[in-house]
Design a protein around this motif. Structure first.
Motif, PDB file in Angstrom:
ATOM      1  N   SER A  73       0.826  -1.206   0.000  1.00  7.54           N
ATOM      2  CA  SER A  73       0.000   0.000   0.000  1.00  7.54           C
ATOM      3  C   SER A  73       0.862   1.259   0.000  1.00  7.54           C
ATOM      4  N   PHE A  76       2.280   1.545  -3.635  1.00  7.78           N
ATOM      5  CA  PHE A  76       1.280   2.015  -4.595  1.00  7.78           C
ATOM      6  C   PHE A  76       0.888   3.467  -4.338  1.00  7.78           C
ATOM      7  N   ALA A 102      -6.618   4.733 -10.623  1.00  3.10           N
ATOM      8  CA  ALA A 102      -6.573   3.270 -10.575  1.00  3.10           C
ATOM      9  C   ALA A 102      -5.484   2.790  -9.623  1.00  3.10           C
ATOM     10  N   ILE A 103      -4.323   3.416  -9.671  1.00  2.00           N
ATOM     11  CA  ILE A 103      -3.233   3.028  -8.765  1.00  2.00           C
ATOM     12  C   ILE A 103      -3.626   3.307  -7.318  1.00  2.00           C
ATOM     13  N   LEU A 105      -6.634   3.296  -6.098  1.00  9.87           N
ATOM     14  CA  LEU A 105      -7.627   2.310  -5.679  1.00  9.87           C
ATOM     15  C   LEU A 105      -6.982   0.945  -5.412  1.00  9.87           C
ATOM     16  N   VAL A 106      -5.898   0.623  -6.093  1.00  9.40           N
ATOM     17  CA  VAL A 106      -5.138  -0.590  -5.756  1.00  9.40           C
ATOM     18  C   VAL A 106      -4.516  -0.437  -4.367  1.00  9.40           C
ATOM     19  N   CYS A 107      -4.020   0.761  -4.066  1.00  9.23           N
ATOM     20  CA  CYS A 107      -3.505   1.054  -2.711  1.00  9.23           C
ATOM     21  C   CYS A 107      -4.614   0.860  -1.692  1.00  9.23           C
ATOM     22  N   TRP A 108      -5.790   1.360  -1.986  1.00  9.44           N
ATOM     23  CA  TRP A 108      -6.946   1.207  -1.103  1.00  9.44           C
ATOM     24  C   TRP A 108      -7.252  -0.261  -0.854  1.00  9.44           C
ATOM     25  N   LEU A 109      -7.202  -1.065  -1.903  1.00 12.05           N
ATOM     26  CA  LEU A 109      -7.471  -2.488  -1.772  1.00 12.05           C
ATOM     27  C   LEU A 109      -6.414  -3.187  -0.917  1.00 12.05           C
ATOM     28  N   CYS A 110      -5.157  -2.802  -1.073  1.00 13.27           N
ATOM     29  CA  CYS A 110      -4.080  -3.385  -0.255  1.00 13.27           C
ATOM     30  C   CYS A 110      -4.267  -3.048   1.221  1.00 13.27           C
ATOM     31  N   SER A 148      -7.570   7.003   1.045  1.00  9.73           N
ATOM     32  CA  SER A 148      -7.132   6.480  -0.261  1.00  9.73           C
ATOM     33  C   SER A 148      -8.325   6.184  -1.165  1.00  9.73           C
ATOM     34  N   GLY A 152      -8.763   8.193  -4.560  1.00 10.14           N
ATOM     35  CA  GLY A 152      -8.844   7.397  -5.790  1.00 10.14           C
ATOM     36  C   GLY A 152     -10.059   7.756  -6.622  1.00 10.14           C
TER      37      GLY A 152
END
Length: 161
Positions: A73, A76, A102-103, A105-110, A148, A152
């Motif tokens: 996280s 990203f 998009a990057i 939101l990947v951080c958010w998912l992590c 995040s 995002g």
């Protein structure tokens, strides 16, 4: 528009700093014992001095997953910040910050995966303590989760004018 971009940039930097602090500091869980306050993080167990976090073999994989997702996280989030700066100066007017969003939101998912695993497996367990509660790092991680996601989404809808 410039004020909005500056505000998003400041919140993004604050998110990166809070992610660093929440991952590095060892205050995810705090407990009390006869020796005083004990704090437990992702890396160390601290009382008067810090030592390696004792983890059972059953929980070792979960702890490594939390560590990995929190580090991802941070990575990203920093990549999204750099991408935002690059796109700010190279993007044409009227274009959107899709890649940066998009990057982020990947951080958010992590963050979601890492903190959720920690919540499910390690909440309420501080070795050698009688009572425990969440520390500031755990709370910072959830705040970063919210920031995040908001950043995002804002990047996805934000247009360079």
């Amino acid at each position: 528009m410039l004020v909005l971009l500056a505000g998003i940039f400041v919140v993004h930097i604050a998110t990166v700093v809070m992610l660093f602090v929440s991952t590095i500091a060892n205050v995810w869980m705090v407990g009390s014992s006869s020796w005083g306050t004990i704090s437990s993080g992702l890396w160390m167990l601290c009382n008067r001095s810090c030592e390696q976090l004792p983890v059972s073999s059953r929980d070792a994989a979960s702890l490594k997953a939390v560590q990995a997702f929190m580090i991802l996280s941070i990575i990203f989030s920093v990549i999204a910040l750099v991408t935002f700066i690059v796109q700010l100066f190279t993007l044409e007017k009227g274009k959107r910050f899709y890649i940066t969003g998009a990057i982020m939101l990947v951080c958010w998912l992590c963050i979601l995966v890492g903190v959720s695993i920690y919540t499910a497996r390690f909440t309420g367990r501080v070795p050698m303590s009688t009572s425990s509660h969440h520390g500031y790092c755990f709370i910072l991680a959830w705040i970063c989760f919210c920031f995040s996601f908001i950043i995002g989404i804002l990047y996805l809808v934000l247009r360079k004018k």
